[in-house]
Design a protein around this motif. Sequence first.
Motif, PDB file in Angstrom:
ATOM      1  N   TYR A 115      -1.758  -4.562   0.925  1.00 15.13           N
ATOM      2  CA  TYR A 115      -1.732  -3.510   1.946  1.00 15.13           C
ATOM      3  C   TYR A 115      -0.479  -3.546   2.806  1.00 15.13           C
ATOM      4  CZ  TYR A 115      -6.535  -2.435   0.746  1.00 15.13           C
ATOM      5  OH  TYR A 115      -7.671  -2.063   0.063  1.00 15.13           O
TER       6      TYR A 115
ATOM      7  N   SER B 138      -7.336  -0.670   4.859  1.00 11.60           N
ATOM      8  CA  SER B 138      -7.436   0.539   4.047  1.00 11.60           C
ATOM      9  C   SER B 138      -7.535   1.800   4.890  1.00 11.60           C
ATOM     10  CB  SER B 138      -8.653   0.446   3.114  1.00 11.60           C
ATOM     11  OG  SER B 138      -9.869   0.569   3.844  1.00 11.60           O
TER      12      SER B 138
ATOM     13  N   ALA C  84       0.829  -1.197   0.000  1.00 13.16           N
ATOM     14  CA  ALA C  84       0.000   0.000   0.000  1.00 13.16           C
ATOM     15  C   ALA C  84       0.870   1.257   0.000  1.00 13.16           C
ATOM     16  CB  ALA C  84      -0.930  -0.007   1.205  1.00 13.16           C
TER      17      ALA C  84
END
Length: 591
Positions: free
Chosen positions: A439, A391, A178
């Motif tokens: 991520y 996220s 990420a």
Amino acid sequence: MTTTQRSRPPRPRPGTRPPAPRPRRPPAHRPVARPRRQRRTRLTRRGRLLLLCVLGGVAVGFAGGLVWEPAPDLLAEGLTDGDLVNAERAAGLQIRVETSRAGALDDATLALDGDDVTSRAAVTDTTLTFDAAGLPDGQHRLVLRVPRRAPMPAVQRSWDFTVDATPPDLAVTEPTAALLAGEPARIAGTVEEGVELTFDGEPVEVTDGAFAVDYPEPPAAPVDVVATDAAGNRTENAVTVAVIPSRVTVDEVRSVHVSFYGWATPSLRDPILAMVDRGEITSVQLDLKDESGMVGYPSQIERALQIGAVDPIYDLAGAVAELHARGVHVIGRIVAFRDPVFAEAAWNGGEQDLVLQTPSGEPYAGYGGFTNFAHPVVRQYNIDIALEAASLGVDDILYDYVRRPDGAIENLVVPVLEGTPEQAIAGFLAESDEQLEPYGVGHGASVYGIAATRPTEIAQDIPAMAQHLDYIAPMVYPSHWGPGEYDVANPNAQPYDIVRRSLDDFTAAVAGTDARIVPWLQDFSLGVTYGPAEVRAQIDAARDAGIAEWIMWDPKVTYTAGAYDVLLPPAPEASPPAPAPEPAPSETPAG
């Protein structure tokens, strides 16, 4: 009449040789003409003989019913000579030959790569259709032969073509994790030579099979990366760049459990932040979904909203931002398969396969409801919560109750289970690990203390689970061990001994994997009053086992002052465990 006489040469004198005669010149004459007329006469005779034969044969043929047959016109569709056929065309490749003369194709033959395939062709009065779908990659030759009546020769058409149904190789190698919001981003990778590459329809330069496109900040929408080869085969990859607001990494996780209300309540949250400020902890564990089945932050996951599982008690994004601003690592805890809310909604909604059952066909009632760890829908629901949290910037995902209920397996019915429960649990972690990879978050699982030596009792095979995790978090709470475990007479009263000895087994269980051990330790009283000395004893036991990381559990979120050192040095190599002293008499806790 006057007579002219020719002069004669004088006779030679006796005894002399006569003079040599002069050479006579041949009389002048014209070149002898070639017998052209005679040769023309011979050729004419041959021609006449041949002509007579042909005419005679034709006359006989006509007498026998011969009809002059010109070559049929042939119009082909679906394939051309020298064609390059891609995957889309190869899947439905069909050749159709049409002629204006009825019956001309009745006796036609068709050969593919030297094999007679006439029987596979569909023939009508004026058409021949051949289905060539599914041909393998490579060069091919199709030959059509249409016979005519003698003496006319057959008409032949052929097509040489190449099938290339293999899409081009395309691999995106960046980004690998990420990206932080607002920072520059790059999408890079490799592609097969000689292809055309586009990003969202715009051409991209390829150099020696490599490409890279830079962005001033991470693209908000997926980028459509398409590679097209000479045959028209396409490989598409919708590249989604995972974006997180912030990230904190720490060398050693020293964390404390914080519930929904623990963070939402200032009187509980402020002492946690004070521990951060004093340097006693480097991490905070926040609940995402707890034992009740509720999701305690404003989740947008569709199923969670549908079943009424969302209760936004605290702001996860705000909590992460505040902790990251202080340099604190954040662990998000998900109670996975113990889920009364999901189990009840699924059972009442006619989705009984999503719930563990009893042999009599009733939902398993233990723990308020247990969802089916083998079912893809249940597994994805928990992974979706993990993805949403990642996220929002959570640094680690830690699953709890990632197991089957304890007790005899014969008392459970697990719909759709293939293999063993242990394999199903490890498979869930593998799926989660794969989906969380973009991520770059840490990935852990909480396990029972007995799992190192009794994996089938709760379906927690430590070596198998460790293959898909960054760490195993064994719950080695002293109060949860029965008397005599690891030869410790009263584990609850001997926190150092039971923690030290049990962690040795877990360390051995993850050997050969990349997983480390981050134990759950106890800062609460159950049967024996725990204060700074008991909490400190567990931390020391872990350090003596070579483990400087831990997560403390107190369901009330009230941690013991004076039990935690500030900025501990790195953990030493594991030392042999000390002999267990005889415990003082005390109440035996529940196992």
